[in-house]
Design a protein around this motif. Structure first.
Motif, PDB file in Angstrom:
ATOM      1  N   ARG A  59     -91.292  67.653 -71.252  1.00 10.53           N
ATOM      2  CA  ARG A  59     -92.425  67.824 -72.156  1.00 10.53           C
ATOM      3  C   ARG A  59     -92.052  67.241 -73.499  1.00 10.53           C
ATOM      4  O   ARG A  59     -90.968  67.525 -73.999  1.00 10.53           O
ATOM      5  N   GLU A  72     -93.395  67.159 -77.268  1.00 14.05           N
ATOM      6  CA  GLU A  72     -94.338  67.576 -78.314  1.00 14.05           C
ATOM      7  C   GLU A  72     -94.066  66.740 -79.546  1.00 14.05           C
ATOM      8  O   GLU A  72     -92.938  66.702 -80.038  1.00 14.05           O
ATOM      9  N   MET A 116     -89.044  65.286 -85.822  1.00 12.37           N
ATOM     10  CA  MET A 116     -89.772  66.505 -85.543  1.00 12.37           C
ATOM     11  C   MET A 116     -90.088  66.693 -84.077  1.00 12.37           C
ATOM     12  O   MET A 116     -90.362  67.817 -83.650  1.00 12.37           O
ATOM     13  N   PRO A 117     -90.041  65.609 -83.287  1.00 18.10           N
ATOM     14  CA  PRO A 117     -90.421  65.815 -81.884  1.00 18.10           C
ATOM     15  C   PRO A 117     -89.516  66.838 -81.209  1.00 18.10           C
ATOM     16  O   PRO A 117     -88.333  66.937 -81.521  1.00 18.10           O
ATOM     17  N   ILE A 118     -90.115  67.590 -80.309  1.00 17.45           N
ATOM     18  CA  ILE A 118     -89.362  68.538 -79.489  1.00 17.45           C
ATOM     19  C   ILE A 118     -89.518  68.103 -78.041  1.00 17.45           C
ATOM     20  O   ILE A 118     -90.632  67.916 -77.557  1.00 17.45           O
ATOM     21  N   ILE A 119     -88.397  67.902 -77.381  1.00 18.48           N
ATOM     22  CA  ILE A 119     -88.413  67.508 -75.977  1.00 18.48           C
ATOM     23  C   ILE A 119     -87.838  68.659 -75.175  1.00 18.48           C
ATOM     24  O   ILE A 119     -86.774  69.177 -75.488  1.00 18.48           O
ATOM     25  N   ARG A 120     -88.567  69.069 -74.165  1.00 18.94           N
ATOM     26  CA  ARG A 120     -88.057  70.101 -73.278  1.00 18.94           C
ATOM     27  C   ARG A 120     -87.801  69.479 -71.923  1.00 18.94           C
ATOM     28  O   ARG A 120     -88.652  68.770 -71.406  1.00 18.94           O
ATOM     29  N   THR A 144     -82.770  61.127 -77.117  1.00 15.09           N
ATOM     30  CA  THR A 144     -82.995  61.129 -78.564  1.00 15.09           C
ATOM     31  C   THR A 144     -83.089  59.706 -79.114  1.00 15.09           C
ATOM     32  O   THR A 144     -83.983  59.402 -79.915  1.00 15.09           O
ATOM     33  N   ALA A 184     -82.252  62.372 -86.196  1.00 16.84           N
ATOM     34  CA  ALA A 184     -81.941  63.726 -86.666  1.00 16.84           C
ATOM     35  C   ALA A 184     -83.121  64.681 -86.519  1.00 16.84           C
ATOM     36  O   ALA A 184     -82.956  65.901 -86.482  1.00 16.84           O
ATOM     37  N   SER A 185     -84.330  64.129 -86.430  1.00 17.47           N
ATOM     38  CA  SER A 185     -85.514  64.996 -86.344  1.00 17.47           C
ATOM     39  C   SER A 185     -85.846  65.408 -84.910  1.00 17.47           C
ATOM     40  O   SER A 185     -86.765  66.189 -84.694  1.00 17.47           O
ATOM     41  N   VAL A 186     -85.119  64.879 -83.944  1.00 12.98           N
ATOM     42  CA  VAL A 186     -85.433  65.157 -82.541  1.00 12.98           C
ATOM     43  C   VAL A 186     -84.632  66.359 -82.045  1.00 12.98           C
ATOM     44  O   VAL A 186     -83.408  66.392 -82.187  1.00 12.98           O
ATOM     45  N   GLN A 187     -85.331  67.329 -81.487  1.00 12.49           N
ATOM     46  CA  GLN A 187     -84.658  68.457 -80.849  1.00 12.49           C
ATOM     47  C   GLN A 187     -84.926  68.412 -79.351  1.00 12.49           C
ATOM     48  O   GLN A 187     -86.023  68.069 -78.916  1.00 12.49           O
ATOM     49  N   ILE A 188     -83.909  68.766 -78.589  1.00 12.31           N
ATOM     50  CA  ILE A 188     -84.068  68.820 -77.136  1.00 12.31           C
ATOM     51  C   ILE A 188     -83.606  70.190 -76.656  1.00 12.31           C
ATOM     52  O   ILE A 188     -82.538  70.660 -77.052  1.00 12.31           O
ATOM     53  N   VAL A 189     -84.420  70.815 -75.825  1.00 13.92           N
ATOM     54  CA  VAL A 189     -84.047  72.090 -75.223  1.00 13.92           C
ATOM     55  C   VAL A 189     -84.030  71.914 -73.708  1.00 13.92           C
ATOM     56  O   VAL A 189     -85.032  71.501 -73.114  1.00 13.92           O
TER      57      VAL A 189
END
Lengths: 67, 67, 67, 67, 67, 67
Positions: free
Chosen positions: A5, A7, F1-5, F25, F37-42
């Motif tokens: 996903r 976002e 800022m993007p969030i990747i799951r 990323t 740096a703005s990319v988060q991955i969970v």
């Protein structure tokens, strides 16, 4: 089978989403050892009014150059 | 208390969503032994441009008859 | 292609999850007009300590008979 | 680093979302011992037609005064 | 009816989660004009090995003082 | 800022997750024009018992060679 996903703020084009789909899928397949066909990606575009960082909605900020 | 999220491509009618809500709720309650009143369902309709399978956005495919 | 997520408290057996998988998939396929093979379901079991209702973690409540 | 997602029915104003962003961020930072700048909040507004409780879409109910 | 999800690194105590549950619920109810009883919160604790920022898993970083 | 799951079956190593974090990323930053740096991955690893395809829990299938 992996589901990815993404976002992100609104404003990316269909071409960017297609390029992301191709790239993230092939990287996922290569690294996680799955078939590309098994990878699904769902994009969610979020309005700036609906995303807050540090307690401030992102439409309230002066345009950030690169996020 | 269970929360069911249904992500699907756009195009289902309100009647289909109502029928899904009834059916999924009663099956959930029957099998998981909870009260129907405690079940919440949230539908998310995703545009074809925002859903990729195998690295290809689904609006790029010839209309698939049954997915 | 639909993805169904089921969040529920821990404590259901594998048999209940299998029965839910079968039932929710067949109902989804029947009502939303998709193939059963295209339906994915992901179960998330949540500890009572991680689910709050009305501001109270659910492990703090006397055992509720049906939720 | 915490990510807070708020799903709620449509109808809240930008001012309410800004107030929620400030309040939830400062409470999160205070209680979970993180910096406010590390907290992200994403709001998702859901149409009544897409949210069911007890098997009934919420647009089918007489207007509930407080939910 | 609002559902709040909190994703954060592991390591918070049950007391912190209970305090978050109370605080976020009451703020949500106050600002979004809903009843506290209608607010559900689900906490997800994520291992440092499963959370990356800037392309680096957070267990690879020297302990960050405040995130 | 993007969030990747990334949701995937359990069984990948930390090294695979680190390689995925780096690769996804950098591709995200390159294509979506944001800073790495703005990319988060969970990452969420799902047990086979909790993932069903076509109504069948994936631990019930003979080992699939590539998914």
């Amino acid at each position: 089978m992996p589901i990815i996903r993404v976002e992100m703020l609104t404003g990316r084009t269909r071409e960017q989403k297609q390029e992301l789909a191709e790239s993230l899928t092939s990287e996922m397949a290569r690294i996680a050892k799955c078939t590309p066909a098994s990878v699904q990606i769902v994009f969610t575009e979020v309005e700036r009014e609906d995303w807050a960082i540090g307690g401030v909605l992102t439409d309230a900020k002066p345009a950030a150059p690169a996020s």
